[in-house]
Motif scaffolding. Structure first.
Motif, PDB file in Angstrom:
ATOM      1  N   THR A   1      -1.689  -6.603  -0.979  1.00 41.31           N
ATOM      2  CA  THR A   1      -2.193  -6.408   0.381  1.00 41.31           C
ATOM      3  C   THR A   1      -3.518  -5.654   0.288  1.00 41.31           C
ATOM      4  O   THR A   1      -3.848  -5.072  -0.753  1.00 41.31           O
ATOM      5  CB  THR A   1      -1.199  -5.582   1.232  1.00 41.31           C
TER       6      THR A   1
ATOM      7  N   GLY B  54       0.760  -1.245   0.000  1.00 45.02           N
ATOM      8  CA  GLY B  54       0.000   0.000   0.000  1.00 45.02           C
ATOM      9  C   GLY B  54       0.784   1.285   0.000  1.00 45.02           C
ATOM     10  O   GLY B  54       0.754   2.046   0.970  1.00 45.02           O
TER      11      GLY B  54
ATOM     12  N   THR C  23       6.219  -1.503   1.415  1.00 40.49           N
ATOM     13  CA  THR C  23       5.989  -0.478   2.454  1.00 40.49           C
ATOM     14  C   THR C  23       6.864  -0.738   3.675  1.00 40.49           C
ATOM     15  O   THR C  23       7.357  -1.852   3.904  1.00 40.49           O
ATOM     16  CB  THR C  23       4.526  -0.521   2.926  1.00 40.49           C
ATOM     17  N   ALA C  24       6.982   0.296   4.502  1.00 37.90           N
ATOM     18  CA  ALA C  24       7.667   0.169   5.795  1.00 37.90           C
ATOM     19  C   ALA C  24       6.981  -0.924   6.613  1.00 37.90           C
ATOM     20  O   ALA C  24       7.645  -1.709   7.312  1.00 37.90           O
ATOM     21  CB  ALA C  24       7.602   1.493   6.527  1.00 37.90           C
TER      22      ALA C  24
ATOM     23  N   ALA D 135       9.741   1.707  -0.811  1.00 36.62           N
ATOM     24  CA  ALA D 135       9.353   3.062  -1.232  1.00 36.62           C
ATOM     25  C   ALA D 135       8.564   3.684  -0.102  1.00 36.62           C
ATOM     26  O   ALA D 135       7.604   3.082   0.391  1.00 36.62           O
ATOM     27  CB  ALA D 135       8.500   3.005  -2.497  1.00 36.62           C
TER      28      ALA D 135
HETATM   29  C1  LIG Z   1      -1.850   8.209   0.379  1.00 34.21           C
HETATM   30  C2  LIG Z   1      -0.984   7.253   1.126  1.00 34.21           C
HETATM   31  C3  LIG Z   1       0.257   6.964   0.649  1.00 34.21           C
HETATM   32  C4  LIG Z   1       1.096   6.067   1.315  1.00 34.21           C
HETATM   33  N1  LIG Z   1       2.327   5.781   0.804  1.00 34.21           N
HETATM   34  C5  LIG Z   1       3.129   4.950   1.482  1.00 34.21           C
HETATM   35  C6  LIG Z   1       4.418   4.637   0.967  1.00 34.21           C
HETATM   36  O1  LIG Z   1       4.812   5.084  -0.106  1.00 34.21           O
HETATM   37  N2  LIG Z   1       5.193   3.798   1.684  1.00 34.21           N
HETATM   38  C7  LIG Z   1       4.808   3.255   2.881  1.00 34.21           C
HETATM   39  O2  LIG Z   1       5.586   2.537   3.484  1.00 34.21           O
HETATM   40  N3  LIG Z   1       3.578   3.533   3.369  1.00 34.21           N
HETATM   41  C8  LIG Z   1       2.739   4.348   2.719  1.00 34.21           C
HETATM   42  N4  LIG Z   1       1.503   4.626   3.217  1.00 34.21           N
HETATM   43  C9  LIG Z   1       1.100   3.986   4.461  1.00 34.21           C
HETATM   44  C10 LIG Z   1       0.626   2.570   4.204  1.00 34.21           C
HETATM   45  O3  LIG Z   1      -0.432   2.574   3.265  1.00 34.21           O
HETATM   46  C11 LIG Z   1       0.179   1.920   5.511  1.00 34.21           C
HETATM   47  O4  LIG Z   1       1.306   1.731   6.346  1.00 34.21           O
HETATM   48  C12 LIG Z   1      -0.516   0.601   5.286  1.00 34.21           C
HETATM   49  O5  LIG Z   1      -0.880   0.038   6.531  1.00 34.21           O
HETATM   50  C13 LIG Z   1       0.381  -0.379   4.551  1.00 34.21           C
HETATM   51  O6  LIG Z   1      -0.247  -1.607   4.376  1.00 34.21           O
HETATM   52  P1  LIG Z   1       0.513  -2.821   3.660  1.00 34.21           P
HETATM   53  O7  LIG Z   1       1.910  -2.723   4.074  1.00 34.21           O
HETATM   54  O8  LIG Z   1      -0.157  -4.027   4.183  1.00 34.21           O
HETATM   55  O9  LIG Z   1       0.287  -2.652   2.208  1.00 34.21           O
HETATM   56  C14 LIG Z   1       0.655   5.484   2.540  1.00 34.21           C
HETATM   57  C15 LIG Z   1      -0.620   5.786   3.009  1.00 34.21           C
HETATM   58  C16 LIG Z   1      -1.437   6.650   2.312  1.00 34.21           C
HETATM   59  C17 LIG Z   1      -2.816   6.933   2.857  1.00 34.21           C
END
Ligand SMILES: Cc1cc2nc3c(=O)[nH]c(=O)nc-3n(C[C@H](O)[C@H](O)[C@H](O)COP(=O)(O)O)c2cc1C
Length: 442
Positions: A70, A44, A121-122, A153
């Motif tokens: 995810t 995400g 993502t982090a 990223a």
């Molecule tokens: C608009 C938007 C952009 C995001 N961009 C990032 C990103 O580039 N990198 C990142 O680590 N988290 C980003 N996040 C936060 C993640 O979406 C969030 O941590 C989420 O829980 C990640 O879920 P996943 O790791 O299961 O995909 C962003 C959130 C939003 C709302």
């Protein structure tokens, strides 16, 4: 105007669809020519849209892709996009009815040759580092023995945070590989490090991870030419040809995948070149000649996939030629024959190196013309294609070729240019083994 510009030409979609279930048996999902099934994890972040291009890039090199998204990723890009591109169901949850007859994450974990997560993502970095398995992707990470490649990223402060850095170090110590994020404008409005690496770089990194470790091309210098040349008539007009550069780019990418040190000399092509060790841009046949002759003495293999003009205007005008009534006459003169000059390199007589591969783009009886060209120009292999056939030659993503070599002809069925590139390099490898017994050059 005599302009014949190269245009990007999309292939019509084929009707050869995958079955509607993900087939995880390694013997059936792994493609021919050493191609592999790759799980593409999409998480995400704003960069999720670039994962579509990564997916396409992997496919154009002949890999099968199963997309694993995810829940957050699905808020950024629709799973339907990946489903249509991969022609497979996209995995967005481990709880879908029917998914667990074969414990899906374990079955896929066994079948894949690579787990690539782009963007990563982090949050997912943290889960992978700490063994948290609360969704399909994180369970897949723990279940697979395949190599893992992550393209992180995120915002620069997130990336620099101790918690993220420590997680990255933990993963690196465990053998996980990374495509480093770049610097630049971030979606959050910041400028700094954290931007997802370019899709072409991610695809190249994936191919390096998948490179066969025993390729004889590892560390060898391979020079590839690609694209058309433009011969200027005056400052606004030129004589060109319809080569897109796709075949040369596919060869460069495949040679790099096998671990070669690749120099790509590209004419004016609109195709984005693959990640290589050196990229030289040229415009005319004369520039192509100079660039190739400068690089060739250090090369182990030279593959002339470029469609170099045979003729160039005898007297290009420094000013735009004014139009007049009546017909115009353009006098053309022969360009220098690069392949023939390469055939006369002193090292060729001494050791047969560099190994030379030419292309013969013909209309009709291409193989016979290729045999004649091979003998006349003293090259090792000539790849013949009949450019008048549908799905072969210029501007399209597929090709149908006959490889003419010292041990006869081999005609390949129509296939992607990535697969044709692999077949050509398979044919080059034994020649490299024979002629370059010496260790790789520094
Ligand atoms: C608009 C938007 C952009 C995001 N961009 C990032 C990103 O580039 N990198 C990142 O680590 N988290 C980003 N996040 C936060 C993640 O979406 C969030 O941590 C989420 O829980 C990640 O879920 P996943 O790791 O299961 O995909 C962003 C959130 C939003 C709302």
């Amino acid at each position: 105007m005599t302009e014949i510009a190269a245009t990007a030409n999309r292939q019509p979609s084929t009707v050869n669809r995958q079955p509607s279930t993900v087939n995880c048996q390694p013997s059936t999902v792994n493609c021919q020519l050493g191609r592999s099934l790759i799980a593409l994890g999409v998480t995400g972040g704003i960069g999720a849209y670039k994962a579509v291009e990564v997916c396409r890039g992997l496919q154009t090199r002949g890999h099968e892709v199963v997309a694993v998204m995810t829940r957050s990723a699905a808020r950024f890009v629709g799973p339907v996009t990946f489903e249509a591109i991969t022609r497979r169901p996209v995995i967005t949850s481990q709880w879908k009815p029917g998914m667990n007859a074969d414990i899906e994450h374990v079955a896929i974990a066994d079948a894949i040759a690579l787990l690539l997560v782009a963007p990563c993502t982090a949050n997912v970095i943290g889960k992978f580092a700490n063994g948290i398995a609360d969704d399909f992707l994180s369970s897949l990470y723990l279940a697979t023995k395949a190599p893992v490649l992550l393209a992180p990223a995120m915002n620069s402060n997130m990336l620099a945070h101790d918690a993220v850095q420590r997680n990255l170090q933990t993963l690196a110590a465990r053998g996980v590989r990374f495509v480093d994020p770049g610097e630049g404008y971030l979606a959050c409005g910041w400028i700094g490090k954290g931007r997802l690496a370019e899709p072409a770089a991610i695809v190249a990194a994936a191919e390096l991870v998948l490179a066969p470790p025993d390729s004889v091309l590892r560390g060898r210098r391979v020079l590839v030419t690609a694209g058309p040349t433009y011969e200027d008539i005056d400052p606004v007009r030129y004589v060109g040809n319809r080569s897109s550069g796709r075949m040369g780019c596919a060869l460069a990418a495949e040679a790099r995948r096998r671990g070669a040190h690749v120099i790509l000399i590209a004419g004016p092509t609109r195709v984005e070149p693959p990640a290589v060790d050196g990229l030289v841009r040229v415009r005319s046949a004369a520039e192509m000649h100079a660039a190739v002759m400068a690089e060739a003495p250090r090369a182990d293999v030279v593959i002339m996939a470029a469609a170099v003009a045979d003729y160039t205007p005898a007297e290009p005008s420094p000013r735009k030629i004014a139009k007049s009534e009546g017909p115009a006459t353009l006098t053309l003169q022969r360009t220098r024959d690069i392949l023939a000059d390469l055939g006369r390199l002193p090292s060729r007589a001494a050791s047969g190196v560099p190994i030379l591969v030419g292309f013969a783009a013909e209309t009709g009886d291409a193989a016979a013309k290729a045999r004649e060209k091979r003998a006349r120009k003293q090259v090792d292999l000539v790849v013949a294609n009949d450019v008048s056939r549908a799905g072969a030659g210029f501007e399209v993503e597929t090709n149908e070729v006959t490889i003419v070599g010292p041990d006869g002809d081999r005609t390949l069925p129509p296939q992607s240019k990535g697969q044709v590139a692999a077949a050509i390099l398979d044919r080059i490898e034994p020649l490299v083994r024979e002629r370059t017994a010496a260790p790789v050059r520094a």
